[in-house]
Design a protein around this motif. Structure first.
Motif, PDB file in Angstrom:
ATOM      1  N   GLN A 356       0.798  -1.228   0.000  1.00 34.49           N
ATOM      2  CA  GLN A 356       0.000   0.000   0.000  1.00 34.49           C
ATOM      3  C   GLN A 356       0.826   1.271   0.000  1.00 34.49           C
ATOM      4  O   GLN A 356       0.682   2.110  -0.882  1.00 34.49           O
ATOM      5  N   PRO A 397      -1.234  12.471   8.398  1.00 39.84           N
ATOM      6  CA  PRO A 397      -1.775  11.104   8.349  1.00 39.84           C
ATOM      7  C   PRO A 397      -2.721  10.825   9.506  1.00 39.84           C
ATOM      8  O   PRO A 397      -2.607  11.426  10.581  1.00 39.84           O
ATOM      9  N   ARG A 402      -1.104   5.344   4.936  1.00 34.70           N
ATOM     10  CA  ARG A 402      -2.121   5.605   3.919  1.00 34.70           C
ATOM     11  C   ARG A 402      -1.451   5.711   2.565  1.00 34.70           C
ATOM     12  O   ARG A 402      -0.240   5.815   2.450  1.00 34.70           O
TER      13      ARG A 402
END
Length: 470
Positions: A356, A397, A402
């Motif tokens: 990710q 964040p 993220r």
């Protein structure tokens, strides 16, 4: 930037002393809890019997309180000075499902610096008696060990009035204490944290295993702490907390359905070495309930102020010889309001199947990072061909990693950064640049190789000074 030789010698000597000290306690007189009326039938509540054995042992100068083979149900038991609580092979100390049988720790001083979560669902306070209940309480104690080949089972006690309307008592709370050893024990099914601590000094965790529950080891205020040769399979963060001074985490295997090591408050003199981080989690994230989420988030996330304001510095951080596989993000270091960071060194880190988020070193409401360096790094990502990702607007964040507008390395508000002998690549397709540098004073990229390095836009710069590639 590396830990000094004197610090290393001190920590090794401390570990050796603690292990030997624990062994010497066992040689004293043993107080078998069964002689005080305890029954290992899994039904009898043995709280009074166990506490009587501990009291008798302490009043006679200390020694070993022995839990033999059997399943011993209990409410809160109280540790005392010079006690070694030993669980023999086949012994299970299990928390009762009756939440009324658990007592609380109340700090003597002002511990508001350890509060976290703000006004959210996960808010907790050091002065909240409901939050600070535990199966085992050690307050203001010294020269204590919990060891053996047995199991401490928190029993996943449900409490509708607990955090998230479900969490029960912690398994162990040690507070305002020093010279503590935990060795050999397996800890299962913590109803909240398996081990929670406030203001402890000189403690060693050695050869422990943590299964299910929420956090494994969570320390708020710790000095001269060693966590070594432990195995974590937790339903929340494996190791967490902050306000650490001289902490060493080494030779551990960490598997979690949340984060591996999450620091939510400042630390100085933190070493993480020779650890493996492997996802996905063996057990589901406890808070996800019926969703049973088990993807591992970050291997290491250092985010003072990430769960509420926690002013202070992160300094003299040394991460080396770590292996990371199959998770959202390998490493994330974030400064928040009132935080500064300096002398951060990461060496010999290998990460694979990162699916990710890029490595990120970022400061938002906090101060600027001073010197950060990364050497001998290899990271393999899973590519994402969505072209919209490169237009993401980056903001402070949330609690966890993220998506970012770059796939390899994100840097924000750093004075000096060195990357040396770094290899970054991805599998599949990727639409984003490799690097994103925002307000970086000087960046040196020495023998840095990455997929797409020939592309003109592989390194995005915003308000950034000198970038040296060689």
């Amino acid at each position: 930037m590396k830990r000094s030789m004197m610090q290393t010698v001190f920590l090794l000597a401390f570990v050796f002393y603690s292990l030997c000290a624990g062994a010497s306690v066992i040689q004293e007189k043993a107080y078998d809890i069964c002689k005080y009326g305890a029954k290992g039938d899994g039904k009898t509540l043995n709280t009074n019997a166990i506490n009587s054995a501990i009291k008798d042992c302490a009043e006679n100068g200390g020694g070993t309180v022995l839990i033999p083979k059997g399943n011993f149900l209990s409410g809160t038991i109280y540790l005392k000075d010079n006690i070694s609580l030993v669980l023999r092979k086949g012994a299970v100390l299990k928390g009762t499902a009756d939440v009324s049988q658990y007592k609380s720790y109340t700090p003597l001083g002002n511990f508001s610096m350890f509060d976290s979560g703000g006004d959210g669902e996960n808010a907790n306070s050091a002065i909240d008696p409901h939050w600070n209940r535990a199966l085992i309480l050690g307050v203001g104690v010294s020269n204590v060990s919990i060891e053996g080949e047995g199991v401490i089972d928190g029993n996943h006690v449900f409490d509708s009035e607990g955090e998230e309307n479900m969490r029960g008592p912690h398994t162990i709370i040690i507070a305002e204490s020093r010279n503590i050893l935990m060795r050999g024990i397996t800890m299962n099914c913590a109803s909240n944290y398996a081990f929670m601590a406030y203001k402890i000094e000189d403690m060693v965790f050695h050869d422990l295993e943590f299964n299910e529950g929420w956090d494994g080891i969570h320390i708020r205020g710790g000095k001269n702490i060693t966590i070594r040769n432990c195995r974590f399979f937790t339903g929340d963060d494996a190791i967490a907390g902050g306000y650490w001074e001289n902490m060493v985490i080494s030779d551990c295997h960490i598997n979690s359905s949340c984060n591996g090591i999450r620091m939510i408050m400042p630390a100085t003199g933190l070493t993480i070495s020779n650890c493996t981080f492997a996802g996905p989690g063996k057990y589901p994230h406890r808070t996800s309930k019926e969703k049973k989420r088990n993807n591992m988030l970050s291997a290491i996330i250092l985010q003072p102020g990430g769960w509420g304001k926690a002013p202070g510095e992160i300094r003299d951080i040394y991460i080396h010889d770590v292996s990371i596989d199959n998770m959202n993000n390998p490493l994330m270091i974030v400064l928040n309001e009132g935080n500064t960071g300096d002398n951060i060194l990461v060496e010999r880190m290998k990460a694979t199947r990162i699916n990710q988020a890029a490595v990120s070193i970022e400061s938002w409401k906090g101060g600027t990072f001073g010197n950060v360096a990364f050497r001998d790094i290899s990271i393999s990502y899973e590519g994402n061909k969505n072209p919209e990702l490169k237009n993401l607007q980056v903001s402070q964040p949330p609690a966890d990693s993220r998506l970012l507008p770059c796939w390899g390395w994100y840097v924000r508000n750093v004075r000096n950064m060195v990357l040396e002998n770094v290899v970054l690549n991805y599998r599949g397709e990727e639409a984003r640049p490799a690097f994103w540098l925002n307000n970086v004073g000087k960046a040196e990229l020495i023998q840095v190789n990455y997929t797409g390095s020939e592309d003109v836009g592989a390194i995005m710069r915003e308000n950034t000074g000198t970038v040296i590639k060689r």
